[in-house]
Design a protein around this motif. Structure first.
Motif, mmCIF file in Angstrom:
data_model
loop_
_atom_site.group_PDB
_atom_site.id
_atom_site.type_symbol
_atom_site.label_atom_id
_atom_site.label_comp_id
_atom_site.label_asym_id
_atom_site.label_seq_id
_atom_site.Cartn_x
_atom_site.Cartn_y
_atom_site.Cartn_z
ATOM 1 N N ARG A 80 0.831 -1.201 0.000
ATOM 2 C CA ARG A 80 0.000 0.000 0.000
ATOM 3 C C ARG A 80 0.871 1.259 0.000
ATOM 4 N NH1 ARG A 80 -2.902 -2.837 4.176
ATOM 5 N NH2 ARG A 80 -4.754 -3.847 3.314
ATOM 6 N N TRP A 83 2.209 1.814 -3.433
ATOM 7 C CA TRP A 83 1.144 2.399 -4.282
ATOM 8 C C TRP A 83 1.081 3.903 -4.050
ATOM 9 C CZ3 TRP A 83 -3.225 0.093 -7.098
ATOM 10 C CH2 TRP A 83 -4.223 1.007 -7.428
ATOM 11 N N HIS A 86 3.888 5.832 -5.595
ATOM 12 C CA HIS A 86 3.704 5.883 -7.046
ATOM 13 C C HIS A 86 2.768 7.041 -7.407
ATOM 14 C CE1 HIS A 86 3.066 3.420 -10.970
ATOM 15 N NE2 HIS A 86 2.477 4.599 -11.127
ATOM 16 N N ILE A 143 -1.840 -5.055 -9.956
ATOM 17 C CA ILE A 143 -1.581 -3.895 -9.105
ATOM 18 C C ILE A 143 -0.996 -2.750 -9.919
ATOM 19 C CG2 ILE A 143 -0.197 -3.034 -7.176
ATOM 20 C CD1 ILE A 143 -0.419 -5.895 -5.977
ATOM 21 N N ASN A 147 -2.696 0.832 -10.547
ATOM 22 C CA ASN A 147 -1.964 1.987 -10.016
ATOM 23 C C ASN A 147 -1.745 3.037 -11.110
ATOM 24 O OD1 ASN A 147 0.907 2.016 -7.695
ATOM 25 N ND2 ASN A 147 -0.676 3.530 -8.068
ATOM 26 N N ARG A 171 -6.827 1.242 -4.406
ATOM 27 C CA ARG A 171 -5.677 0.535 -3.824
ATOM 28 C C ARG A 171 -6.138 -0.598 -2.930
ATOM 29 N NH1 ARG A 171 -3.112 3.764 0.922
ATOM 30 N NH2 ARG A 171 -5.042 2.930 1.820
#
Length: 229
Positions: A80, A83, A86, A143, A147, A171
């Motif tokens: 998490r 993420w 990012h 993912i 993302n 997420r």
């Protein structure tokens, strides 16, 4: 003393701080770098070659940030956090991010493979801890696709999709699905639908239904209690 190649790359990166790659002319790059027009073609082949090189430099920064993410004893929490970092990079570098993740020609930044490898390693940590319930490769691709999709939508449509609450909902939906770590959030089912729409948009397998996406964005936003409750 910097080389002509370095000055061209730096000039392009500086211009990308304020405008999209397609809006930057080779003349503006040359003027800023203090070189003649033929220098771009000599060093990079053409403008697309230059933009690919700049995207690879962007990935170097992006991956350096990723490697600085701390590792804890909770690999799902680390996913998490990765993420979120990012998304933060995308919001801080919108034009560079688009260049990196939505290339407009056949040339693709080579570093995308390293970004996938870092994510696979993070997913493998979850598997080693007994907290992964799907194939690691599929989990990593899911993912990353979601993302990137969240970031592209936030940059392209900031009013309905720019809020961090939407990013967190998607997420938790995606990571919760692959790890079995779903959180108690009534918005997660809707977030999963949005994540699927984002992946379809990026891969060209589904068209964007503006009205439907508006409804999804509204559903994902936190509900404010009325004065009567």
């Amino acid at each position: 003393m910097s080389t002509a190649r370095e000055r061209i790359l730096d000039a392009t990166a500086e211009l990308l701080a304020t405008k999209d790659a397609l809006a930057i002319s080779t003349r503006a790059i040359c003027d800023r770098a203090g070189v003649g027009m033929p220098e771009i073609y000599r060093r990079f082949g053409d403008k697309q070659g230059l933009l690919t090189a700049v995207a690879d430099l962007g990935f170097q920064r992006f991956l350096a940030n990723k490697r600085r993410n701390p590792l804890t004893d909770d690999p799902v929490a680390d996913l998490r956090a990765a993420w979120d970092s990012h998304v933060a990079f995308a919001l801080d570098n919108p034009h560079l991010y688009r260049l990196m993740f939505t290339p407009t020609a056949d040339a693709r930044p080579q570093a995308i493979g390293e970004a996938q490898a870092l994510l696979r390693a993070a997913v493998e940590r979850c598997r080693a801890a007994g907290r992964l319930r799907t194939d690691p490769e599929l989990a990593a691709r899911s993912i990353l696709s979601a993302n990137v999709g969240v970031c592209v939508m936030a940059l392209s449509f900031p009013e309905p999709f720019g809020g961090l609450d939407i990013s967190r909902s998607v997420r938790d939906a995606v990571i919760g699905k692959v790890t079995g770590d779903e959180r108690e959030d009534t918005r997660i089912g809707t977030a999963t639908v949005l994540a699927q729409a984002l992946v379809g948009t990026l891969t060209g397998t589904a068209a964007v239904d503006g009205a439907a996406l508006d409804r999804l964005a509204h559903a994902l936003r936190p509900q404010v209690p009325s004065a009567d409750t």
